[in-house]
Structures are given as C-alpha cells and as structure tokens.
Design a protein around this motif. Sequence first.
Motif, PDB file in Angstrom:
ATOM      1  N   SER A   1     -80.402 112.044   0.415  1.00 15.94           N
ATOM      2  CA  SER A   1     -79.841 111.838   1.679  1.00 15.94           C
ATOM      3  C   SER A   1     -80.471 112.720   3.055  1.00 15.94           C
ATOM      4  O   SER A   1     -80.287 114.033   1.938  1.00 15.94           O
ATOM      5  CB  SER A   1     -78.098 111.521   1.697  1.00 15.94           C
ATOM      6  N   ILE A   2     -80.184 111.646   3.854  1.00 14.51           N
ATOM      7  CA  ILE A   2     -80.347 113.505   4.799  1.00 14.51           C
ATOM      8  C   ILE A   2     -79.896 113.338   6.020  1.00 14.51           C
ATOM      9  O   ILE A   2     -79.394 112.249   6.850  1.00 14.51           O
ATOM     10  CB  ILE A   2     -81.986 112.643   5.411  1.00 14.51           C
ATOM     11  N   HIS A   3     -79.632 114.169   6.355  1.00 15.28           N
ATOM     12  CA  HIS A   3     -78.449 114.324   7.821  1.00 15.28           C
ATOM     13  C   HIS A   3     -78.753 115.444   8.495  1.00 15.28           C
ATOM     14  O   HIS A   3     -79.926 116.014   8.128  1.00 15.28           O
ATOM     15  CB  HIS A   3     -76.962 114.844   7.143  1.00 15.28           C
TER      16      HIS A   3
ATOM     17  N   LEU B   1     -80.330 117.989   4.093  1.00 14.13           N
ATOM     18  CA  LEU B   1     -81.399 117.092   2.923  1.00 14.13           C
ATOM     19  C   LEU B   1     -80.259 117.431   1.770  1.00 14.13           C
ATOM     20  O   LEU B   1     -80.626 117.136   0.650  1.00 14.13           O
ATOM     21  CB  LEU B   1     -82.634 117.593   2.635  1.00 14.13           C
ATOM     22  N   GLY B   2     -78.968 118.277   1.912  1.00 13.81           N
ATOM     23  CA  GLY B   2     -78.125 118.829   1.064  1.00 13.81           C
ATOM     24  C   GLY B   2     -78.307 119.872   0.223  1.00 13.81           C
ATOM     25  O   GLY B   2     -79.934 120.172   0.095  1.00 13.81           O
ATOM     26  N   GLY B   3     -77.527 120.385  -0.046  1.00 13.35           N
ATOM     27  CA  GLY B   3     -77.830 122.141  -1.524  1.00 13.35           C
ATOM     28  C   GLY B   3     -78.791 122.773  -0.483  1.00 13.35           C
ATOM     29  O   GLY B   3     -78.101 123.357   0.705  1.00 13.35           O
ATOM     30  N   TYR B   4     -79.536 123.467  -1.017  1.00 14.77           N
ATOM     31  CA  TYR B   4     -80.241 124.479  -0.030  1.00 14.77           C
ATOM     32  C   TYR B   4     -81.617 124.146   0.341  1.00 14.77           C
ATOM     33  O   TYR B   4     -82.020 124.673   1.161  1.00 14.77           O
ATOM     34  CB  TYR B   4     -80.629 125.751  -1.667  1.00 14.77           C
ATOM     35  N   ASN B   5     -81.602 122.901   0.715  1.00 15.66           N
ATOM     36  CA  ASN B   5     -82.672 122.011   1.366  1.00 15.66           C
ATOM     37  C   ASN B   5     -82.370 122.053   2.865  1.00 15.66           C
ATOM     38  O   ASN B   5     -82.276 120.918   3.614  1.00 15.66           O
ATOM     39  CB  ASN B   5     -83.055 120.517   0.997  1.00 15.66           C
ATOM     40  N   GLN B   6     -81.992 122.904   4.038  1.00 19.47           N
ATOM     41  CA  GLN B   6     -81.297 122.888   5.752  1.00 19.47           C
ATOM     42  C   GLN B   6     -82.519 123.486   5.979  1.00 19.47           C
ATOM     43  O   GLN B   6     -83.001 124.652   5.689  1.00 19.47           O
ATOM     44  CB  GLN B   6     -80.128 123.468   5.183  1.00 19.47           C
ATOM     45  N   PHE B   7     -82.847 123.365   6.929  1.00 20.16           N
ATOM     46  CA  PHE B   7     -83.996 123.954   7.912  1.00 20.16           C
ATOM     47  C   PHE B   7     -83.332 123.720   9.125  1.00 20.16           C
ATOM     48  O   PHE B   7     -82.889 123.456  10.092  1.00 20.16           O
ATOM     49  CB  PHE B   7     -85.500 123.572   7.969  1.00 20.16           C
ATOM     50  N   SER B   8     -83.094 124.989   9.877  1.00 17.50           N
ATOM     51  CA  SER B   8     -82.953 125.144  11.519  1.00 17.50           C
ATOM     52  C   SER B   8     -84.227 125.440  12.298  1.00 17.50           C
ATOM     53  O   SER B   8     -85.074 126.476  11.982  1.00 17.50           O
ATOM     54  CB  SER B   8     -81.865 126.193  11.608  1.00 17.50           C
ATOM     55  N   PHE B   9     -84.542 124.456  12.924  1.00 17.60           N
ATOM     56  CA  PHE B   9     -86.117 124.379  13.578  1.00 17.60           C
ATOM     57  C   PHE B   9     -86.285 125.478  15.083  1.00 17.60           C
ATOM     58  O   PHE B   9     -85.231 125.270  15.530  1.00 17.60           O
ATOM     59  CB  PHE B   9     -86.205 122.693  13.966  1.00 17.60           C
ATOM     60  N   SER B  10     -86.744 125.735  15.179  1.00 21.58           N
ATOM     61  CA  SER B  10     -87.429 127.168  16.003  1.00 21.58           C
ATOM     62  C   SER B  10     -87.655 126.043  17.631  1.00 21.58           C
ATOM     63  O   SER B  10     -86.980 126.465  18.969  1.00 21.58           O
ATOM     64  CB  SER B  10     -88.442 127.544  16.182  1.00 21.58           C
ATOM     65  N   GLU B  11     -88.224 124.636  17.546  1.00 16.86           N
ATOM     66  CA  GLU B  11     -88.569 123.878  18.692  1.00 16.86           C
ATOM     67  C   GLU B  11     -86.598 124.021  18.645  1.00 16.86           C
ATOM     68  O   GLU B  11     -85.885 123.299  18.538  1.00 16.86           O
ATOM     69  CB  GLU B  11     -89.204 122.909  17.923  1.00 16.86           C
TER      70      GLU B  11
END
Length: 493
Positions: A58-60, A125-135
């Motif tokens: 899942s993608i949030h 993306l769940g679990g540790y697959n999270q990313f904060s964009f600098s853009e």
Amino acid sequence: MAPLVAALPSLVLLVTLPPGSFGGPWAAWLPPSISGLSGSCVSIRCRFSFPEELRPPSIHGLWFFGSPYPKNYPPVVARSRGGRVHESFSGRAQLVGDPALGDCSLELRPLGPELAGKYYFRGDLGGYNQFSFSEHTELDVWDGPALSVPAELVAGTEAELECRVPDNCPEWRPRLSWEGAEELLEGSARERRRDEDGAASVWSVLRFRPRRRHGGARVTCRVTAGNGTLGWAANATLDVQYEPQVLSVSGPGEVLEGSAVVLSCEAEGRPPPLLAWFRGPAVLQEEPSAAALRLLLPRVQPDDAGTYSCVAENRHGRHNRSVELHVAYAPRPPTLNGTLWVVAGEPLTLTCGASAHPLPIVSVSRGRRLLAVALPSRNVTVTEGHRDFTVTTPGRGAAGVVTVTGVLTLRGTLDPRLAVVCSAHNPHGSVRQQLRFHHPGGLVWAKVGPVGAVVAFAIVIALVCYLSQSRRKKAAGSPEVTPVPPPAGGGGT
C-alpha cells in the motif's frame, strides 16, 4: 535533491500509473512556489516516485508544514488515511491526489495569511519505507491583486499599468476589470494567462498616455470569482510628472527711488521645479523644489530698473516669465557744457541735459527770458527765437536723459551779470545749473565750476607767459622783418 519541475513540466499533469510501475529513486515534482488570494483556494499539483524494487502493498502519504522531518514535530497538514492533523489545517486542507497512483496533490481552502509558508510531502510505503522529500512548495497568500505602476509617469509619454492575480483555484477562476480607466484617453486593456512551473497567474495590462490633468486620478483593478461571490480590488493614485509652468509673476510696474520692492513668482511642475529669479544672465535668488519664490529689493536705485525673469526648471523642461521694473526719480543735476572762453561776437555752443524718470522737461533761459524748452512727452522742443540763441538738434542720449543743444552768440555791450541757466524738472523734483560769463577786455570767460576755473586759470597763466616772452625778445634787439610788397600788377617773370 534539486526540483525537476523545469526539466520535466509534463510530469506535473496527473498521469494514472498502475501500482508497481514506479521506477528510479525517490523523487517529487511540485511547483517551487505558488500563490492564492485570501478567501479563495489553492491546488498544489504534486507527483512523486520511489524505487521499483520496494513493491509496497500500500502507498500512503502526508504533508508537513514548515519542515520535512518528523523529528522536528512539524504541523501535519493532511493525510491520505485517517489521523490527526494540526488544528490550523483541520477542515481546510485535503490530500486530493491518490498516492497509490503517484499523485500527491494538495488543496487548501479557504486561504488566510496564517497558511502562508513551506509545504513538504512525505511518502509512506509502510514499515521503514518512508521518505520526506526536500522538494517543497512555498505558498504566498495575497490580500488582493498586485497592481504595478511605473516608477515614473510622464505627461504625454505612453505608460502601462499591470494588474496580476494568481489562478490556482480550479473552481474559482478570476475575472479582471478596470475602474477609472474611462478617464484615461487612448486607454486600452488586454488580458493574458501564464502557467509556469505548475503555478498559474492571470494579468491585465492597461496602456494609456497620461496627461497633466490625470495627476491624482484613482484607477482600480477589480477581481471577481465564483460568479461574483468573491471579490478583491487594488487601487493606484496616478502621480503624473510634467514640465514646469510659471503661472504668474507680479510686482509694481513703477516705484520711487529708495523704495522696497518685492517681486513674486508662482509655478507648478512635477517634480516641483527649481525656481530662480534672473536679471540678464545673473542669478539673483533661487529655491529648489518650490511652488513660489519672492525677490526682495530693499532700496531700489535707477540702475535697478530693467527686466526680471522668473525661471522654473525640472528634469522634464524649463519655462519662464518676465516682469518689467521702472524706477522713478527726480532729475539729477543737469550738465551744462560750453566753451571755456570765446571772443565777444563769436558763437558759443551750449548743451543742456539731465536724466530722470519719468523723462524731465529741460529748459534753457538767459536772465529771465526762456530760450528753449524740451518736452519729451511730445518729443518736441519749443524755442523763443532769441537773437542770441538758436536751438539746433534736440534729442535723447542715454536712457532717461533729455538734452537741448543751442548756439549762443554774444554781441554788443556785454552785461556783467550775463548767465545761462539749464533747468530740469519732473513730478518728483527739479534742479538747475548756471553758467555765468565774465568778459575782461575782448574775451568772454565761461565759469563752469571748479574744474573749469582751474583750466581757465591755466590758460591765463599760459597767455601771460607768452606775452612776457615776446616782450623780452623785442628788448633784446630782435630784427624786425618787414614784408616786401609784391610788384605792381602781380605778374611773374
């Protein structure tokens, strides 16, 4: 990671991609800045991608305000799934895009100044697959349209007013109109739209040629949206610059010698002009950025008479007006000129002149008898036809001077009290000058004052020395030379 919006503008469009089709590194595409009108809304179009190998179930996503990093505890703006958001954004922010399709678009409404700032998206993306964009997108909330007026409006020179508003609320498209423009001659307006880096704006340009009378005119750019339910306006007061104009110069036409005189000048211009009083090329007084200037002459003299000019000057031009000043004064002591000595029976040329304003009446008399009168107002000279006096050429010399020239012939037995008097008068006074004659022997002496007396005395001394030297030569036995008469008949050989 640098924004890729400029390089890939097509990615701003919402493109439907099936799950698992993402490729490449973590990346986001969104407008670096966007703006909206207070009370309206703004839609921030956003796309993102993640590495294909992650293949999340899942993608949030969610949006932060002010910082991309959760450890800084930034306010949460909106989430794609349930959860708390900051009270400032509750009911006003919505993640309208579907993160499962790589769409992270955000909508804010109604806008207020407290919502202005930087907005960051974070993929989950769940679990540790999270990313904060600098853009990120920086939101600017406008109170109304931006009305741009040229730094300088000059009368007669074409100018443009520009009114611009953001157009980032799909539901409420802005409509622009001008008020007060009907007063501007040769005015025309046109509207344009620009979409740049995912942020759109609409602007209208009013082109016209300002006139001096447009200074202070009020022009309004009005914006409406939502079928007129929303409205904004921006006003501008036109400051039209123009070349200066001397409106008036004033001062007495004629004053009496010794009086105080004030010359006044009034002018207008934008910017306010430099005002100066001139007499010929000489600057008498000046004042920068002035609407009026007074010139004080504390005690005027005849030499102060003449033309005075008030000059107004700014960077757009120069203008001047003049006033003529006349100084009235009583006649100055007349000048009575004549030969220092003459032989009885020979003519004596006399000139009688005097200066004054208004021009004086000049008269010449001998004893109690009036010989000649110069009337400058009628430009004539009247003579009595005295046998010892003949008027030749009356006229005017320097400005304000009236002269009478005559030939006086002394005949017969001379009166020991013989004198000629030159008189001059005008409404401000009168003066006279006397020329008295002395006649020892066969000579007639004209006494013309101290200088004339010195000259006359020198002539007498020279004559006495000449006679004494002649007598000494005769006493020394100087031979006499007797002229030999020519032969009778006057013929030659």
